[in-house]
Design an enzyme around this catalytic site. Structure first.
Site, PDB file in Angstrom:
ATOM      1  N   ASN A   7      -6.457  76.556  28.152  1.00  0.00           N
ATOM      2  CA  ASN A   7      -7.241  75.394  28.581  1.00  0.00           C
ATOM      3  C   ASN A   7      -8.097  75.866  29.766  1.00  0.00           C
ATOM      4  OD1 ASN A   7      -8.173  72.938  29.444  1.00  0.00           O
ATOM      5  ND2 ASN A   7      -6.150  72.016  29.727  1.00  0.00           N
ATOM      6  N   ARG A  91      -8.394  75.029  23.874  1.00  0.00           N
ATOM      7  CA  ARG A  91      -8.844  73.645  24.046  1.00  0.00           C
ATOM      8  C   ARG A  91     -10.343  73.673  24.315  1.00  0.00           C
ATOM      9  NH1 ARG A  91      -6.467  69.190  28.247  1.00  0.00           N
ATOM     10  NH2 ARG A  91      -7.641  67.461  27.399  1.00  0.00           N
ATOM     11  N   HIS A 180      -9.673  63.167  25.221  1.00  0.00           N
ATOM     12  CA  HIS A 180      -8.193  63.162  25.229  1.00  0.00           C
ATOM     13  C   HIS A 180      -7.637  63.157  23.798  1.00  0.00           C
ATOM     14  CE1 HIS A 180      -8.087  60.973  29.401  1.00  0.00           C
ATOM     15  NE2 HIS A 180      -7.964  62.286  29.560  1.00  0.00           N
ATOM     16  N   ARG A 239     -13.165  57.917  38.425  1.00  0.00           N
ATOM     17  CA  ARG A 239     -14.316  57.530  37.585  1.00  0.00           C
ATOM     18  C   ARG A 239     -14.426  56.005  37.511  1.00  0.00           C
ATOM     19  NH1 ARG A 239     -12.174  61.324  33.208  1.00  0.00           N
ATOM     20  NH2 ARG A 239     -13.012  63.362  33.764  1.00  0.00           N
ATOM     21  N   GLU A 383       0.063  67.869  25.334  1.00  0.00           N
ATOM     22  CA  GLU A 383      -1.204  68.333  24.762  1.00  0.00           C
ATOM     23  C   GLU A 383      -1.128  69.793  24.326  1.00  0.00           C
ATOM     24  OE1 GLU A 383      -4.781  66.376  26.643  1.00  0.00           O
ATOM     25  OE2 GLU A 383      -3.304  66.004  28.194  1.00  0.00           O
TER      26      GLU A 383
END
Ligand code: AMP
Length: 400
Positions: A7, A91, A180, A239, A383
């Protein structure tokens, strides 16, 4: 088979080595400050042995070389030779409209990722640099790209279209993509394994520093809260989530920001951090609320209210809901956030067990009462395992 899951960000690289036969993590690590002075690698095996080295990594290639060195380290590694890595799962942030599932990487895949780099300017260059470096350093090892977006590629056009001219969508591919995806896929698959396929209208609330919700029907995503970028949707750590674009232009002028500054502002200075003017971290906010901080309380209430509204709209989109699942750092750990979200949800067929919600539990944790029509539970996401599973499946299929 051992799968190396990577990742990569622009200046950091997280990795895990996973034995896919029994789905166990052998070790995990991180390279920091790639391309800067003061680089370092930190790695820890499942049984607690640590590898730490301070070494500059001018590019992702040196970072990968360092990772391979750490993986085979005699004292603190988990394998004795790089040949024990069966495949690498990368990823990758953005698939654009070019891929609808994970893919085995070849030159053409790299070319398409490069074409789509403008859709994810913060993450894609690091993702691509890492893929290229791995192919150079580990020739012959199969590699798979697992995108954050492809789980959402089953959304119908009515869900992914913005209200903009069709020609602008067509020419520039401006639409909702969703992110996601590896988490939403993993959690929805595990939820269906637990509930049985007949209960297949599921709302997944992935709540962490970045947060998103998805509506999954018969295993396929039909809508999600993030959009063209991860900025849309929920009020997150830093955010803003959904906001009137005209308000952005108004703030931009008042605060003398360039357009680039404004996007940075909405990504980094808003959300719960912005409202609380304290912190983006849920643990800090919860403590502040206990001490009577009103802006911290408002930040968390506003975030919870936005989640509640998305659950309502996704229940409408699904034509009813069988299960609501919480995951991610906040979804798994913050009973406070879950309580705010699940208050007054009886209209939807939810009998939430507020006492059970306060208990800590490992793994899948049921939070609804037995008589509840809608099941509500926590299901920890994974993940890296999701990426490793995808990688193993694709590599096996490719060999046939
Ligand atoms: P993630 O991005 O999934 O790693 O989630 C990070 C978020 O989870 C941060 O806001 C953390 O404060 C929050 N978090 C982690 N552990 C806890 C906890 N025990 N209680 C409340 N929030 C937590």
């Amino acid at each position: 088979m051992n799968i190396l899951v990577i990742n990569a960000g622009s200046s950091s690289l997280k990795y895990q080595l996973i034995d896919i036969a029994n789905e166990t993590m052998l070790l995990k690590g991180i390279c920091d400050r790639i391309g800067m002075k003061g680089g370092s690698i930190n790695q820890k095996t499942a049984d607690g042995r640590q590898f730490r080295l301070e070494e500059d990594m001018p590019t992702h290639k040196e970072a990968i070389e360092l990772v391979l060195k750490a993986l085979v380290d005699k004292e603190a590694g988990a394998i004795s030779s790089v040949s024990e890595i069966g495949a690498v799962g990368h990823r990758v942030l953005h698939s654009g409209e070019d891929f609808h599932s994970s893919v085995v990487i070849d030159d053409e895949v790299v070319r398409i990722c490069e074409k789509n780099a403008e859709l994810g300017p913060l993450h894609m260059p690091g993702n691509i640099a890492c893929i290229k470096s791995c192919r150079e350093v580990m020739p012959g090892v199969p590699m798979v790209a697992v995108f954050d977006t492809t789980f959402h590629s089953t959304m119908p056009p009515k869900a992914f279209m913005y209200g903009i001219p069709y020609s602008v969508y067509q020419q520039y591919k401006v639409r909702k993509y969703g992110f996601h995806g590896t988490s939403h896929k993993f959690v929805s698959e595990e939820a269906v394994k637990f509930l049985g396929a007949e209960h297949s209208r599921i709302i997944i609330c992935h709540l962490g520093n970045g947060s998103s919700i998805s509506a999954v029907k018969d295993g396929k995503c039909i809508d999600t809260s993030m959009g063209f970028t991860p900025l849309e949707g929920l009020i997150m750590g830093t955010r803003s989530g959904d906001i009137d674009p005209a308000a952005v232009e108004f703030m931009r002028a008042k605060l003398s920001m360039t357009p680039e500054d404004a996007v940075q502002f909405l990504n980094k200075k808003c959300g719960m951090l912005g409202i609380s003017e304290l912190d983006s971290d849920m643990r800090v906010l919860e403590k502040a609320i206990e001490e009577g901080n009103e802006k911290a309380a408002l930040a968390v209430e506003a975030a919870a209210y936005r989640i509640k509204k998305y659950i309502g709209s996704f229940a409408a989109a699904l034509g009813g809901v069988d299960a609501i699942v919480f995951t991610g750092g906040i979804g798994e750990n913050s009973s406070y956030m879950r309580k705010l979200v699940m208050q007054d949800m009886e209209y939807l067929g939810v009998e939430f067990d507020f006492d059970e919600n306060e208990k800590r539990a490992e793994g899948l944790h049921m939070l609804s009462k037995s008589e509840s029509y809608v099941k509500v539970f926590v299901l920890p996401t994974n993940e890296e395992l999701s990426i490793a599973r995808e990688t193993a499946q694709l590599v096996a299929a490719d060999k046939k």
